[in-house]
Design an enzyme around this catalytic site. Structure first.
Site, PDB file in Angstrom:
ATOM      1  N   CYS A 170     -45.890  62.906  86.871  1.00 22.11           N
ATOM      2  CA  CYS A 170     -45.552  63.606  85.631  1.00 22.11           C
ATOM      3  C   CYS A 170     -45.316  62.550  84.553  1.00 22.11           C
ATOM      4  O   CYS A 170     -45.572  61.375  84.765  1.00 22.11           O
ATOM      5  CB  CYS A 170     -44.373  64.552  85.794  1.00 22.11           C
ATOM      6  SG  CYS A 170     -42.781  63.778  86.060  1.00 22.11           S
ATOM      7  N   CYS A 220     -47.557  68.139  85.311  1.00 20.84           N
ATOM      8  CA  CYS A 220     -47.413  68.481  83.889  1.00 20.84           C
ATOM      9  C   CYS A 220     -48.735  68.205  83.187  1.00 20.84           C
ATOM     10  O   CYS A 220     -49.541  67.397  83.652  1.00 20.84           O
ATOM     11  CB  CYS A 220     -46.264  67.723  83.235  1.00 20.84           C
ATOM     12  SG  CYS A 220     -46.569  65.979  82.920  1.00 20.84           S
ATOM     13  N   CYS A 255     -53.691  60.747  83.107  1.00 17.68           N
ATOM     14  CA  CYS A 255     -53.764  60.003  84.368  1.00 17.68           C
ATOM     15  C   CYS A 255     -55.122  59.332  84.493  1.00 17.68           C
ATOM     16  O   CYS A 255     -56.151  59.998  84.403  1.00 17.68           O
ATOM     17  CB  CYS A 255     -53.532  60.927  85.558  1.00 17.68           C
ATOM     18  SG  CYS A 255     -53.643  60.037  87.123  1.00 17.68           S
TER      19      CYS A 255
END
Length: 145
Positions: A8, A81, A88
């Site tokens: 997250c 999230c 990412c």
């Protein structure tokens, strides 16, 4: 054992809860980790709501994603999230990437009781999603309540 990374933004609440809950439910089958794009430290209410379930997460630490990049391969990378899902980077050797979005309880405003209720709500949503996933994998029948 399969390796799982929960990711997250701040690694303060959602990913920490997911790490502790998966370890609690299926630690015999998974090596469980969590990290954040911009780690902020574990929120005290995260530890409190996990302790309400008898889970001691006090030894967990808030970590940056960079701690693992290029060092560990993961069988599952689970973003919890939208920010982490968007930001990412690709992991070489990454296995299955999943996205389980949850509201950030640390962003909740109000009295302590209102904020605590939000942490409990998100904790319970994460626990339910993990149990559903374990069921999909055929592992739920072997996990403790």
């Amino acid at each position: 054992m399969k390796r799982v990374l929960f990711l997250c933004t701040g690694n303060s609440a959602r990913s920490q809860m997911a790490e502790a809950l998966l370890r609690h439910y299926a630690g015999d089958w998974f090596e469980v980790y969590s990290a954040g794009i911009e780690p902020k430290g574990i929120h005290p209410m995260t530890l409190k709501v996990l302790a309400e379930l008898g889970i001691d997460a006090s030894q967990q630490t808030s970590k940056s994603l960079q701690v693992y990049q290029g060092k560990l391969a993961f069988d599952y990378l689970i973003t919890v999230c939208a920010d982490a899902e968007r930001n990412c980077p690709y992991f070489p050797g990454q296995g299955v990437r999943l996205h389980w979005p949850f509201e950030d309880p640390a962003a909740c405003e109000g009295s302590e009781e209102v904020r605590l209720q939000k942490f409990r709500q998100v904790r319970d949503q994460i626990a339910a999603r993990i149990r559903a996933w374990l069921d999909e994998l055929g592992l739920l029948t072997n996990t403790p309540g």
